[in-house]
Design an enzyme around this catalytic site. Sequence first.
Site, PDB file in Angstrom:
ATOM      1  N   VAL A  72       0.592  -1.251  -0.204  1.00 31.94           N
ATOM      2  CA  VAL A  72      -0.386   0.013   0.298  1.00 31.94           C
ATOM      3  C   VAL A  72       1.355   1.367   0.444  1.00 31.94           C
ATOM      4  O   VAL A  72       1.540   1.200   0.541  1.00 31.94           O
ATOM      5  CB  VAL A  72      -0.696   0.211   0.897  1.00 31.94           C
ATOM      6  CG1 VAL A  72      -1.700   1.382   1.313  1.00 31.94           C
ATOM      7  CG2 VAL A  72      -1.574  -0.925   1.381  1.00 31.94           C
ATOM      8  N   ALA A 117       4.328   4.241   2.088  1.00 36.61           N
ATOM      9  CA  ALA A 117       3.933   3.277   2.294  1.00 36.61           C
ATOM     10  C   ALA A 117       4.059   2.046   3.788  1.00 36.61           C
ATOM     11  O   ALA A 117       4.766   1.397   3.987  1.00 36.61           O
ATOM     12  CB  ALA A 117       5.284   2.582   1.380  1.00 36.61           C
ATOM     13  N   LYS A 118       3.575   0.810   2.992  1.00 39.16           N
ATOM     14  CA  LYS A 118       4.091  -0.263   3.758  1.00 39.16           C
ATOM     15  C   LYS A 118       3.412  -2.098   3.157  1.00 39.16           C
ATOM     16  O   LYS A 118       2.761  -1.571   2.368  1.00 39.16           O
ATOM     17  CB  LYS A 118       3.256  -0.981   5.037  1.00 39.16           C
ATOM     18  CG  LYS A 118       3.837  -1.634   6.613  1.00 39.16           C
ATOM     19  CD  LYS A 118       4.532  -0.520   6.656  1.00 39.16           C
ATOM     20  CE  LYS A 118       5.795  -1.103   8.407  1.00 39.16           C
ATOM     21  NZ  LYS A 118       6.434  -0.761   8.493  1.00 39.16           N
ATOM     22  N   GLY A 119       3.945  -3.155   3.446  1.00 37.22           N
ATOM     23  CA  GLY A 119       4.381  -3.583   2.841  1.00 37.22           C
ATOM     24  C   GLY A 119       3.412  -5.715   3.743  1.00 37.22           C
ATOM     25  O   GLY A 119       4.163  -5.407   4.370  1.00 37.22           O
TER      26      GLY A 119
END
Length: 425
Positions: A72, A117-119
């Site tokens: 995201v 962001a992040k995953g």
Amino acid sequence: MSIMVPSKTPALITPGRQALDSALHQLDQAAEQLGLDDGLRTMLATPRRSLTVSVPIRRENGRLDVVQGFRVQHNVSRGPAKGGLRFHPDTDIHEVTALAMWMTWKCALVGIPYGGAKGGVAVDPSTLTERERERMTRRYVNEVMPLIGPEQDIPAPDVGTDAQTMAWIMDTYSVHTGFPVPGVVTGKPKTLGGSHGRMSATSRGVQIAALAALGRSPAGSTVAVQGFGKVGGPAAQFLADAGCKVVAVSDATGAVYARGGLDIPALAAYAAEAGGVRGFREADALTHDELLELDVDILVPAALEGAITEANAPRIRARLIVEGANGPTTPEADEILTANGTTVVPDILANAGGVIVSYLEWVQNLQAYSWSAEEVERKLRELMLEAFAEVKSVAAERGLTLRQAAHVIGVGRVVEAHQLRGLYP
Ligand code: NAD
């Protein structure tokens, strides 16, 4: 073929959904303070890009499992998207969105030119062999390839991932481009362009924030640390180095307590051997809940979201909470803590040391240059203390908690960047 489902039967409201609700609540409070209109609030509450992917894993026994992965990008008004990658069975799109949003405000708060962001991959990495983890990581990278890149979106370690995971990401990305691209990830091994001080940067930042908030000599101050991983482990050591007495530490296996202070190097060696802190002989056993409710000067939650809720907040006795983890305190708990006079140094400030040194690593990679450990630590300290002073002063000026003030600054900077750029088309 089998589909790996999250470890627990999903409840109607998942921990991830709760984390996102907390993040949205904090955004709403900042929007109120900043007088933002509904359109802008909606834009900031909505991620810019979200990608959900399937990640097939060929297991050692030949079986094919499929797990879900996410990336995201919440906001890129101030620069390329930046944020960690988490491997945890309960992660979902809501949690990853909340974590991406917190990254946006964090980068803005400490003044580094990144968006958030992040995953995540919904898997328990301890159930995979190293070869399976490698294959899964490489396949995940392949699936999110359209989003990541040194000028687009730069992953880093988070829960369940480490420097080796970053090395696999860098290699997979570089094989696709045909040349080495070290700047696509941070938190890499030093040999591949990793920065001095990155491995312990988040914890060093936690120590800097804790000592600044304590505002007096740390000698003899008692500390409890929840989580003994990449953040909690070195944070316990750094606080002990500063003269604090770390009386309790927990991890997923249990919690241990020693009134006179734990021997952190001995505990770390034991945990590495035994797979966790539980059973450490030079200490008494505690429950996870008991650790959070100890009568200590400083509590460092450094595990997962939702550790301090309205259920246990009334029993929290720590005078100061320094959030090593992202989102460990729910908004309901925050209100109780504020009413009880507990100071909370919020996640987007307290754990910003990690992304600060990630930024320094990325700058070094873009310049194909390497700074000394002293140089990196000096820059980290400067940025942490500058942000801390600013948050403290905005909190005092506006009569806000440190969390509210940190959000007002972070959200405000993102809004300013957005307004300067204008809306396309
Ligand atoms: P990690 O996987 O290295 O460690 C997590 C630790 O939490 C482990 O010791 C685990 O056993 C423990 N844990 C899990 N459930 C627990 C429970 N119920 N009670 C007590 N301990 C429990 O992860 P990490 O990288 O140390 O991340 C921890 C937190 O810090 C996360 O919220 C992460 O988003 C945040 N964070 C990490 C970084 C970083 O650079 N790694 C940067 C900023 C924020």
